[in-house]
Every structure is written in structure tokens, then in C-alpha cells.
Scaffold this motif. Structure first.
Motif, short mmCIF file in Angstrom:
data_model
loop_
_atom_site.label_atom_id
_atom_site.label_comp_id
_atom_site.label_asym_id
_atom_site.label_seq_id
_atom_site.Cartn_x
_atom_site.Cartn_y
_atom_site.Cartn_z
N PRO A 53 0.84 -1.21 0.00
CA PRO A 53 0.00 0.00 0.00
C PRO A 53 0.86 1.25 0.00
N ARG A 82 0.78 5.85 -1.27
CA ARG A 82 0.08 7.07 -1.67
C ARG A 82 0.75 7.64 -2.91
N ASP A 128 3.76 2.91 2.19
CA ASP A 128 3.38 3.08 3.59
C ASP A 128 4.49 2.63 4.53
N THR A 160 -4.95 7.10 -2.53
CA THR A 160 -4.46 5.86 -1.95
C THR A 160 -4.33 4.82 -3.07
N ARG A 200 -10.99 3.95 -0.15
CA ARG A 200 -10.99 3.77 1.31
C ARG A 200 -11.98 4.73 1.95
#
Length: 357
Positions: free
Chosen positions: A241, A243, A257, A276, A357
């Protein structure tokens, strides 16, 4: 020409939608698989094609003709079930002849057709054998022969290898593909096992939550997934994960992350700066050593030997766990647990998808 066409096919059970407006075509004489996790709707879809379930909406056409009003026993399709459903009280010849007898064919034709189909599946002269005398692979071939003697336009296979042990399952994948070519019949195969779908199929539909995520050749699904679900479900991938920091010219710069940055190919057009995302990188494209476009530092945690599928596990500085493929375990690149390594890859080998999300 298409042997099977499904158009906007849906099935609802009360408030629950098992299949949601699915459309696809299966070319004549091809091996088409529906791949998805348990509960995604693939068995319900096949049961509608076979006539065991009535669609809530949509149409099913076989060789251009709608079969919605045709009962299961009159449809030009036959089905091989996971547990095969061979009749234990009948010998092999009687099992194969059952459908022909129900159709009212004469004894001489039945005897000839049973002998012919047994020869084609590689079990000639076994008419008098009992089902209990067969191996697992032989039972699979008899179940297919019992269907193919009726000359269906489409053969439906509902996870037929699921009850076999691993080694036999691997061998039967090859045998099924060979049988499909030999009979030149359209096979529609459903499975949750990606290796079955990738190895045997001309085209695969990846199904999730009642819908198709992507339809394509095994190579297209593996190398060019169109959704995060397909990227994660088809083949093995490292999945991190993060950004999106910036998006330009089809490339995304990602802040992971667990720490570190990477540049990847944008997998969809919903990615924007600040959104995200998830980054997918396959183990076999990773290299050990400096100089790659993307680089993460880490410590080797363990070596997982599994022949050609061997892996090393690397814990990145930020905590992400990285699986690295077989090549780094050979020759001068061999590493040991506890070693500090740099893991690298190019942006073209990473695929980035937006996440809601």
C-alpha cells in the motif's frame, strides 16, 4: 463463430445478487475458463448455462439460438462435476452408454460409439471394467467420455480436478488440454485455481463478487492486469500500500506506507496525486544488487526452497515483506539469512492501482 454467448446474465436470490449482468462469448472449439474465489458466482453462472438455474434476467445462446426455454436434458451441453457422478453399479461401458440408451439409440450404434470414445480417451477395450478398478485420472477420462459420446456443442466442467491429489492434478491439466484439442469441442471450465486456468485456457474470465473483472488470454491477464483484483489474484505478486505523489505520462511516483518510494506504471485512470494506491510487483522481476530504477533496502529473513518456485523473503527497512524469485538463489547471487541486500526493479515491472478507502 461463437458456440456460447451470454448476454447481461444475472441471477438474484432474494436480495442477494449472485451473478450481476455478465456478458461474454466463447469462440467455437476453444478452452474458456472462469476463474475466481469461492462464492464469486462462477458455479451459479455455469448452472444457468446448464439449465439447472433459471436466470433472473439476460439471455444464453448456443450456436446463436437462445436456450432459456430449453430444459437441461434437451440443451446441447453436458457437464462434468467435481465428484464425477459415475454410476458405481455399472461397468465402464454401461456408464458411457447410459445417455445413448436414454436417447433411444440402437444397441449396435451404442456399442460402436462407446468403443470409439474409449479409444479417443486412451482407454480402449475397458468396457467391462468396474469403476472401482479405475485410477483417479482414468475416472476423469471416463466422465469426459460419457459426456463426449453424446457430441455436445459445449462441455461444462465444474472444478473437476478439485478432488485429486497434487501430482495427479498436475498431470490431468495437460491431459484435459489434449482431450479438448482431440475432440475439437468447446470447453467451459470453472476453477478457483489460477494455475489450472492459466495452463489450459485459450481465454480466461476473472470473476469477483458476481462480475467479470477482466477477460483475456492467460498472458494478457498475467502481464497486463486491468484491476487490482486481477493483479493480486492471477499469479504471485508483492503487494504494497502507498500514496500517489505524482502522475505523469502513465507513470506514478508512490510513497510506500512502510517507507521508501517507487515509480510504477499506472494501472487505471483513477489515480491522482494524493490518492491511496496499491503497488504490485511480481517476485520473478526483482533483482538483487544496486543500479535499478526502483530500490528497497532490506535484510534476508529466510530462503524458501520449492524447486522452480523457490523464493527468498526480504524484510525491507520500513517493514514491508518482499518475495524475490528463483534467480537470486543461484550461483554467485546466492544469499543467506541475515544478509543486507538491495532489491530493485524497473517501473515497467510494477503496476499501480487506485484503492477506495
Amino acid at each position: 463463430m461463437h458456440d456460447l454467448q451470454c448476454e447481461s446474465l444475472s441471477k438474484r436470490f432474494g436480495a442477494y445478487t449472485a451473478v450481476n449482468s455478465v456478458s461474454f462469448n466463447v469462440p467455437r472449439g476453444s478452452f474458456f475458463s472462469i476463474l475466481g474465489p469461492s462464492g464469486c458466482g462462477k458455479t451459479t453462472l455455469m448452472r444457468m448455462i446448464a439449465g439447472f438455474e433459471e436466470p433472473t434476467s439476460g439471455d444464453i445462446r448456443i450456436k446463436g439460438q437462445s436456450v432459456l426455454s430449453t430444459p437441461p436434458n434437451k440443451r446441447p451441453v453436458k457437464m462434468v462435476f467435481q465428484h464425477l457422478a459415475l454410476f458405481p453399479m455399472m461397468n465402464i461401458g454401461e456408464n458411457i452408454a447410459y445417455g445413448l440408451r436414454c436417447r433411444g439409440e440402437n444397441k449396435a450404434d451404442i456399442t460402436r460409439k462407446v468403443a470409439q470414445v474409449l479409444d479417443r480417451v486412451g482407454l480402449p477395450g475397458t468396457e467391462q471394467k468396474q469403476v472401482s478398478q479405475l485410477s483417479g485420472g482414468q475416472k476423469q477420462r471416463i466422465a469426459i467420455a460419457r459426456c463426449m459420446v453424446l457430441e455436445p456443442d459445449v462441455l461444462l466442467l465444474d472444478e473437476p480436478l478439485g478432488a485429486l491429489d497434487l501430482k495427479l492434478r498436475e498431470r490431468m491439466k495437460i491431459e484435459l488440454k489434449q482431450l479438448q484439442h482431440q475432440f475439437e469441442t468447446t470447453f467451459l471450465y470453472i476453477t478457483h485455481d489460477q494455475s489450472e486456468a492459466l495452463l489450459m485456457s485459450d481465454n480466461v474470465a476473472v470473476m469477483n463478487a458476481g462480475q467479470f473483472e477482466q477477460i483475456g488470454s492467460p498472458q494478457e491477464l498475467y502481464n497486463d492486469p486491468k484491476t487490482g483484483f486481477v493483479a493480486g489474484f492471477v499469479g504471485d505478486s508483492n503487494r504494497w500500500p502507498g500514496r500517489a505523489l505524482s502522475v505523469a505520462d502513465g507513470k506514478v511516483r508512490v510513497a510506500l506506507d512502510g517507507g521508501g518510494e517507487a515509480i510504477a506504471t499506472a494501472g487505471d485512470d483513477r489515480i491522482a496525486a494524493g490518492s491511496t494506491v496499491e503497488l504490485f510487483v511480481r517476485p520473478e522481476v526483482l533483482s538483487v544488487g544496486p543500479g535499478a530504477e526502483n530500490r528497497l533496502e532490506g535484510t534476508v529473513e529466510s530462503l524458501l526452497f520449492n524447486g522452480a518456485s523457490s523464493r527468498i523473503l526480504v524484510r525491507a527497512q520500513g517493514g514491508n515483506l518482499i518475495e524475490v524469485g528463483q534467480a537470486v538463489m543461484d550461483g554467485t547471487n546466492r544469499v543467506q539469512p541475515g544478509a543486507r541486500v538491495d532489491i530493485g526493479w524497473s517501473h515497467g515491472h510494477g503496476r499501480c492501482f487506485s484503492v477506495s478507502r
